[in-house]
Design a protein around this motif. Structure first.
Motif, PDB file in Angstrom:
ATOM      1  N   UNK A 135       0.803  -1.215   0.000  1.00  0.00           N
ATOM      2  CA  UNK A 135       0.000   0.000   0.000  1.00  0.00           C
ATOM      3  C   UNK A 135       0.840   1.272   0.000  1.00  0.00           C
ATOM      4  N   UNK A 136       1.906   1.315   0.810  1.00  0.00           N
ATOM      5  CA  UNK A 136       2.721   2.529   0.858  1.00  0.00           C
ATOM      6  C   UNK A 136       3.420   2.768  -0.476  1.00  0.00           C
ATOM      7  N   UNK A 137       3.970   1.718  -1.068  1.00  0.00           N
ATOM      8  CA  UNK A 137       4.630   1.861  -2.366  1.00  0.00           C
ATOM      9  C   UNK A 137       3.656   2.398  -3.408  1.00  0.00           C
ATOM     10  N   UNK A 138       2.426   1.926  -3.351  1.00  0.00           N
ATOM     11  CA  UNK A 138       1.405   2.413  -4.283  1.00  0.00           C
ATOM     12  C   UNK A 138       1.126   3.899  -4.049  1.00  0.00           C
ATOM     13  N   UNK A 139       0.976   4.304  -2.784  1.00  0.00           N
ATOM     14  CA  UNK A 139       0.715   5.708  -2.463  1.00  0.00           C
ATOM     15  C   UNK A 139       1.873   6.616  -2.866  1.00  0.00           C
ATOM     16  N   UNK A 140       3.097   6.110  -2.760  1.00  0.00           N
ATOM     17  CA  UNK A 140       4.278   6.901  -3.115  1.00  0.00           C
ATOM     18  C   UNK A 140       4.519   6.939  -4.621  1.00  0.00           C
ATOM     19  N   UNK A 141       3.823   6.083  -5.367  1.00  0.00           N
ATOM     20  CA  UNK A 141       3.997   6.051  -6.818  1.00  0.00           C
ATOM     21  C   UNK A 141       5.219   5.272  -7.265  1.00  0.00           C
ATOM     22  N   UNK A 142       5.667   4.322  -6.465  1.00  0.00           N
ATOM     23  CA  UNK A 142       6.849   3.525  -6.808  1.00  0.00           C
ATOM     24  C   UNK A 142       6.504   2.579  -7.949  1.00  0.00           C
ATOM     25  N   UNK A 143       7.354   2.588  -8.970  1.00  0.00           N
ATOM     26  CA  UNK A 143       7.199   1.690 -10.124  1.00  0.00           C
ATOM     27  C   UNK A 143       8.466   0.863 -10.283  1.00  0.00           C
ATOM     28  N   UNK A 144       8.298  -0.445 -10.309  1.00  0.00           N
ATOM     29  CA  UNK A 144       9.430  -1.353 -10.423  1.00  0.00           C
ATOM     30  C   UNK A 144       9.896  -1.474 -11.864  1.00  0.00           C
ATOM     31  N   UNK A 145      11.210  -1.469 -12.043  1.00  0.00           N
ATOM     32  CA  UNK A 145      11.820  -1.620 -13.367  1.00  0.00           C
ATOM     33  C   UNK A 145      12.575  -2.934 -13.482  1.00  0.00           C
ATOM     34  N   UNK A 146      13.263  -3.344 -12.407  1.00  0.00           N
ATOM     35  CA  UNK A 146      13.999  -4.610 -12.373  1.00  0.00           C
ATOM     36  C   UNK A 146      13.814  -5.225 -10.998  1.00  0.00           C
ATOM     37  N   UNK A 147      13.531  -6.528 -10.966  1.00  0.00           N
ATOM     38  CA  UNK A 147      13.395  -7.242  -9.704  1.00  0.00           C
ATOM     39  C   UNK A 147      14.189  -8.538  -9.790  1.00  0.00           C
ATOM     40  N   UNK A 148      15.335  -8.548  -9.144  1.00  0.00           N
ATOM     41  CA  UNK A 148      16.215  -9.707  -9.110  1.00  0.00           C
ATOM     42  C   UNK A 148      16.979  -9.609  -7.791  1.00  0.00           C
ATOM     43  N   UNK A 149      17.272 -10.699  -7.123  1.00  0.00           N
ATOM     44  CA  UNK A 149      17.984 -10.587  -5.848  1.00  0.00           C
ATOM     45  C   UNK A 149      19.337  -9.878  -5.961  1.00  0.00           C
ATOM     46  N   UNK A 150      19.923  -9.858  -7.157  1.00  0.00           N
ATOM     47  CA  UNK A 150      21.221  -9.207  -7.352  1.00  0.00           C
ATOM     48  C   UNK A 150      21.115  -7.735  -7.750  1.00  0.00           C
ATOM     49  N   UNK A 151      19.922  -7.303  -8.186  1.00  0.00           N
ATOM     50  CA  UNK A 151      19.739  -5.906  -8.595  1.00  0.00           C
ATOM     51  C   UNK A 151      18.251  -5.610  -8.702  1.00  0.00           C
TER      52      UNK A 151
END
Length: 147
Positions: free
Chosen positions: A29-45
């Motif tokens: 919910x907080x990420x949504x409210x802050x407008x965070x958009x994911x570009x890469x999701x990997x444990x290394x980056x």
């Protein structure tokens, strides 16, 4: 007609749904409210952007707490990806150094691991402005436990 390339979809691991289900699909919910958009999701980056607009403090600058929330979001998701299915991940320590102000545009958080263990995972998160200048450096440590 624009010569700029079309935005690409974020790079999301195939087992993301198995690890997170629907809980972290949008970062919470907080990420949504802050407008965070994911570009890469990997444990290394891990990489995500966040708008300054809507996340300012009274002087009109990016709120330091918003930067910390971006860092914790990236570090926690990175730790969960590292830990894998069936694990509970919670942040136990976070710090941040704010280097310069951001007043407009997007900031980008890039999380890279400093330690990936069985019981803890630690990430450094560099947050930069649109000119590539570092706005904030954060370090987050997460505890990894069985659910």
């Amino acid at each position: 007609m624009s010569d700029s390339p079309a935005p690409s979809a974020p790079s999301i691991p195939a087992d993301f749904e198995e690890i997170f289900g629907d809980v972290y699909r949008d970062g919470g919910q907080l990420a949504e409210k802050l407008g965070i958009e994911f570009k890469e999701l990997d444990p290394q980056r891990l990489v995500a952007t966040m708008p300054v607009e809507g996340n300012r403090q009274p002087l009109g600058l990016l709120h330091g707490g918003a930067s910390v929330a971006l860092a914790e979001t990236l570090g926690s998701i990175g730790a969960a990806l590292h830990a894998g299915p069936g694990k509970l991940v919670v942040g136990v320590d976070i710090n941040a150094t704010h280097h310069r102000a951001a007043a407009a545009g997007l900031v980008t958080g890039t999380a890279t691991p400093l330690h990936l263990g069985r019981g803890t995972a630690t990430y450094e998160v560099a947050i930069t402005d649109e000119q590539g200048k570092r706005v904030c450096t954060s370090r987050i440590t997460c505890l990894i436990r069985e659910k």
